[in-house]
Write a protein that holds these residues in place. Structure first.
Motif, mmCIF file in Angstrom:
data_model
loop_
_atom_site.group_PDB
_atom_site.id
_atom_site.type_symbol
_atom_site.label_atom_id
_atom_site.label_comp_id
_atom_site.label_asym_id
_atom_site.label_seq_id
_atom_site.Cartn_x
_atom_site.Cartn_y
_atom_site.Cartn_z
ATOM 1 N N ALA A 16 0.841 -1.203 0.000
ATOM 2 C CA ALA A 16 0.000 0.000 0.000
ATOM 3 C C ALA A 16 0.871 1.245 0.000
ATOM 4 C CB ALA A 16 -0.905 -0.001 1.220
ATOM 5 N N ARG A 17 0.460 2.231 -0.741
ATOM 6 C CA ARG A 17 1.248 3.461 -0.827
ATOM 7 C C ARG A 17 1.314 4.150 0.538
ATOM 8 N NH1 ARG A 17 2.301 5.181 -6.011
ATOM 9 N NH2 ARG A 17 1.260 3.990 -7.666
ATOM 10 N N CYS A 248 -11.527 2.085 3.996
ATOM 11 C CA CYS A 248 -11.722 3.221 3.082
ATOM 12 C C CYS A 248 -10.648 3.272 2.006
ATOM 13 C CB CYS A 248 -11.716 4.529 3.873
ATOM 14 S SG CYS A 248 -13.151 4.768 4.943
ATOM 15 N N TYR A 249 -9.436 2.890 2.354
ATOM 16 C CA TYR A 249 -8.314 2.948 1.400
ATOM 17 C C TYR A 249 -7.921 1.567 0.884
ATOM 18 C CZ TYR A 249 -7.587 7.894 2.287
ATOM 19 O OH TYR A 249 -7.742 9.260 2.360
ATOM 20 N N ARG A 250 -8.735 0.563 1.170
ATOM 21 C CA ARG A 250 -8.510 -0.793 0.672
ATOM 22 C C ARG A 250 -7.105 -1.290 1.007
ATOM 23 N NH1 ARG A 250 -12.527 -3.303 0.624
ATOM 24 N NH2 ARG A 250 -11.601 -4.827 -0.802
ATOM 25 N N ILE A 251 -6.788 -1.260 2.284
ATOM 26 C CA ILE A 251 -5.491 -1.718 2.763
ATOM 27 C C ILE A 251 -5.717 -2.899 3.697
ATOM 28 C CG2 ILE A 251 -3.424 -1.122 4.092
ATOM 29 C CD1 ILE A 251 -3.859 1.770 3.246
ATOM 30 N N GLY A 252 -5.073 -4.014 3.405
ATOM 31 C CA GLY A 252 -5.239 -5.205 4.230
ATOM 32 C C GLY A 252 -3.921 -5.684 4.802
ATOM 33 N N VAL A 315 -0.887 -4.324 2.503
ATOM 34 C CA VAL A 315 -0.904 -4.453 1.047
ATOM 35 C C VAL A 315 -2.138 -3.775 0.468
ATOM 36 C CG1 VAL A 315 0.408 -6.598 1.093
ATOM 37 C CG2 VAL A 315 -2.087 -6.685 1.182
ATOM 38 N N ASP A 316 -2.015 -3.395 -0.797
ATOM 39 C CA ASP A 316 -3.100 -2.722 -1.511
ATOM 40 C C ASP A 316 -4.076 -3.772 -2.044
ATOM 41 O OD1 ASP A 316 -4.732 -1.212 -3.093
ATOM 42 O OD2 ASP A 316 -3.123 -0.097 -4.068
ATOM 43 N N LEU A 317 -5.341 -3.660 -1.641
ATOM 44 C CA LEU A 317 -6.357 -4.617 -2.062
ATOM 45 C C LEU A 317 -7.358 -3.998 -3.031
ATOM 46 C CD1 LEU A 317 -7.130 -6.397 1.332
ATOM 47 C CD2 LEU A 317 -5.455 -7.003 -0.417
ATOM 48 N N THR A 318 -6.930 -2.916 -3.705
ATOM 49 C CA THR A 318 -7.843 -2.245 -4.640
ATOM 50 C C THR A 318 -8.290 -3.188 -5.749
ATOM 51 O OG1 THR A 318 -6.733 -0.139 -4.197
ATOM 52 C CG2 THR A 318 -8.107 -0.271 -6.172
ATOM 53 N N TYR A 319 -7.366 -3.992 -6.264
ATOM 54 C CA TYR A 319 -7.692 -4.885 -7.375
ATOM 55 C C TYR A 319 -7.524 -6.355 -7.009
ATOM 56 C CZ TYR A 319 -7.160 -0.452 -9.806
ATOM 57 O OH TYR A 319 -7.268 0.859 -10.187
ATOM 58 N N ASN A 320 -7.193 -6.636 -5.761
ATOM 59 C CA ASN A 320 -6.987 -8.012 -5.325
ATOM 60 C C ASN A 320 -7.717 -8.234 -4.004
ATOM 61 O OD1 ASN A 320 -4.992 -8.731 -7.426
ATOM 62 N ND2 ASN A 320 -3.710 -7.239 -6.362
ATOM 63 N N GLN A 321 -7.680 -9.453 -3.554
ATOM 64 C CA GLN A 321 -8.175 -9.765 -2.229
ATOM 65 C C GLN A 321 -7.222 -10.743 -1.553
ATOM 66 O OE1 GLN A 321 -11.829 -11.908 -1.920
ATOM 67 N NE2 GLN A 321 -11.309 -13.396 -3.505
ATOM 68 N N LEU A 322 -7.270 -10.780 -0.242
ATOM 69 C CA LEU A 322 -6.457 -11.725 0.500
ATOM 70 C C LEU A 322 -7.248 -13.005 0.747
ATOM 71 C CD1 LEU A 322 -4.777 -9.319 3.077
ATOM 72 C CD2 LEU A 322 -3.580 -10.714 1.376
ATOM 73 N N TYR A 323 -6.522 -14.094 0.912
ATOM 74 C CA TYR A 323 -7.157 -15.393 1.116
ATOM 75 C C TYR A 323 -6.758 -15.947 2.473
ATOM 76 C CZ TYR A 323 -7.974 -14.847 -3.837
ATOM 77 O OH TYR A 323 -8.367 -14.356 -5.048
ATOM 78 N N HIS A 324 -7.640 -16.773 3.024
ATOM 79 C CA HIS A 324 -7.409 -17.311 4.354
ATOM 80 C C HIS A 324 -6.508 -18.544 4.334
ATOM 81 C CE1 HIS A 324 -10.276 -14.543 6.056
ATOM 82 N NE2 HIS A 324 -11.233 -14.980 5.252
#
Length: 349
Positions: A16-17, A248-252, A315-324
Motif C-alpha cells: 500500500a502506498r 476506506c483505502y482498501r489496505i489489508g 498491502v493494496d487490495l484495490t484490485y486483489n483480495q487476501l485469502y485465508h
C-alpha cells in the motif's frame, strides 16, 4: 493440498502506498478520539451517579462554597478569581473587595473547621500569618520607584488599599493592578493550596476522585474505544483484518505467506500498537510512534513496529483480495505459480 498444486498457484500484491496508509491511520485515530470522548462521557455519567461518589462530590462542593474561595454558577463551581473574571459587570475595585472578602471568609472558615476537628490544628493562624506577611512583602515597581501594595500606619495597623501610596500613584488603574497582580496571585498560589493541605477531608476527596478518574473512567473509556475502532471492524472485514480507515483505502494485512492475517496474530498486533505504542507514547513523548513511523517510512519493507515484530505487511487490495488459506486459493482456481513476494521490487510510492 499437495506441494505440486501449491507451486502452480500465483498470488501477487503491491505494498500500500505510504500516503494512503497515513490517511487510513488518521481516519482511525479521529474515530478513536470521537469514540473515546463518547465512551468517557458515558462512563463518567455512570460513575458520578454512584451513591458513594455523589456524596463525596456534594461534600467537596460544600467545602468549596463555604470556604469563600469558590463561587457557584448556573452549571458549575469556579474558583473566586475565575468567577470574577467571567463576568464583565464586576469592576476592578469590586473584584478587589470581593476577593478580600473571600480571603477573610476563608480564614474564618478555617477557625470553624479547627473547632470541629476537621482542619489541621493551627490552620487559621498559619493562613493569617501568611496573608499578613504577603500583604507587607508584596511590591510593585512604577517609574523606577518600588511601592508596597499595603502599608502600616503609625499605630502599626495595615491601612486600606485606597489609602495606600501605590493606589494614589496609579490613579484609575490601581484597582486593576491590585486585583491582577496582588489578589489573583495570592488566591491562586497560596489560598487554593491551603484548602488542600490544611483540610484533610478535602484532600481525601480529591484523591478519591483522581483515583476514580485515572484508574477507572479513563482506562475503561480507552479500552472500549480501542475495541470499537481497532478490533470490532476486523470481525466484519476479516480478509486483511481491516479497520474503517483501512477499509476506506482498501489496505489489508498479509502475513509472510501472503495470506490474510489471522485473528490471534491481529490481536497480538493490536496489543503491541494499543498498549505498546499508544500508552507508552503518552509517557515517553511519542518515542514509540516516532520509531514506528520511521520504520514505516524508511525501512526496506515499509513495516511499522508491530508489523515488523510480527512479520506482517500492509498491502493494496484495490484490485486483489487476501485469502485465508492455500486451499481457498486452489478452490477459486487462481492459476499461476505461488512464490514469495519481493516487496522491495513491488513497492512503489
Amino acid at each position: 493440498m499437495s506441494e505440486e498444486i501449491l507451486k502452480e498457484k500465483k498470488v501477487e500484491y503491491q505494498m500500500a502506498r505510504f500516503h494512503r496508509r497515513i490517511f487510513a491511520n488518521l481516519i482511525d485515530f479521529l474515530l478513536f478520539v470521537l469514540a473515546f470522548l463518547g465512551t468517557f462521557l458515558l462512563v463518567r455519567l455512570v460513575v458520578i451517579n454512584v451513591p458513594g461518589y455523589s456524596e463525596k462530590e456534594n461534600r467537596l462542593v460544600e467545602i468549596r462554597l463555604d470556604s469563600g474561595l469558590y463561587r457557584e454558577t448556573e452549571s458549575t463551581v469556579l474558583d473566586l478569581v475565575s468567577y470574577l473574571n467571567s463576568y464583565s459587570e464586576y469592576t476592578p475595585y469590586v473584584k478587589c473587595v470581593e476577593t478580600q472578602s473571600g480571603i477573610n471568609t476563608f480564614i474564618s472558615y478555617l477557625g470553624e473547621l479547627e473547632e470541629q476537628g476537621i482542619a489541621i490544628s493551627g490552620a487559621q493562624e498559619t493562613v493569617s500569618e501568611d496573608y499578613y506577611s504577603y500583604c507587607l512583602d508584596s511590591t510593585y515597581e512604577l517609574n523606577g520607584v518600588t511601592y508596597h501594595y499595603f502599608e502600616l500606619d503609625e499605630q502599626g495597623d495595615m491601612i486600606t488599599m485606597t489609602q495606600n501610596s501605590l493606589y494614589v500613584a496609579l490613579g484609575n488603574s490601581a484597582a486593576s493592578t491590585y486585583f491582577s497582580s496582588f489578589y489573583t496571585t495570592y488566591v491562586d498560589e497560596h489560598a487554593l493550596g491551603y484548602i488542600v493541605t490544611l483540610i484533610p477531608e478535602y484532600l481525601d476527596i480529591i484523591r478519591f476522585e483522581s483515583i476514580m478518574l485515572f484508574a477507572i473512567e479513563v482506562p475503561i473509556a480507552y479500552l472500549l474505544s480501542g475495541f470499537l475502532v481497532y478490533l470490532l471492524p476486523t470481525f466484519f472485514f476479516r480478509r486483511g483484518r481491516m479497520t474503517i480507515g483501512k477499509w476506506c483505502y482498501r489496505i489489508g494485512l498479509a502475513d509472510s505467506r501472503l495470506l490474510s492475517c489471522t485473528g490471534p496474530r491481529y490481536l497480538a498486533r493490536w496489543s503491541i500498537f494499543f498498549f505498546g505504542e499508544m500508552v507508552l507514547g503518552l509517557f515517553t513523548f511519542g518515542i514509540p510512534f516516532i520509531i514506528s513511523f520511521s520504520l514505516m517510512a524508511f525501512s526496506k519493507k515499509r513495516q511499522g513496529l508491530p508489523d515488523y515484530m510480527l512479520g506482517l505487511y500492509e498491502v493494496d487490495l484495490t484490485y486483489n483480495q487476501l485469502y485465508h488459506s492455500y486451499e481457498e486459493i486452489s478452490l477459486l482456481g487462481i492459476a499461476g505459480e505461488k512464490k514469495p513476494i519481493d516487496f522491495k521490487n513491488v513497492y512503489k510510492d
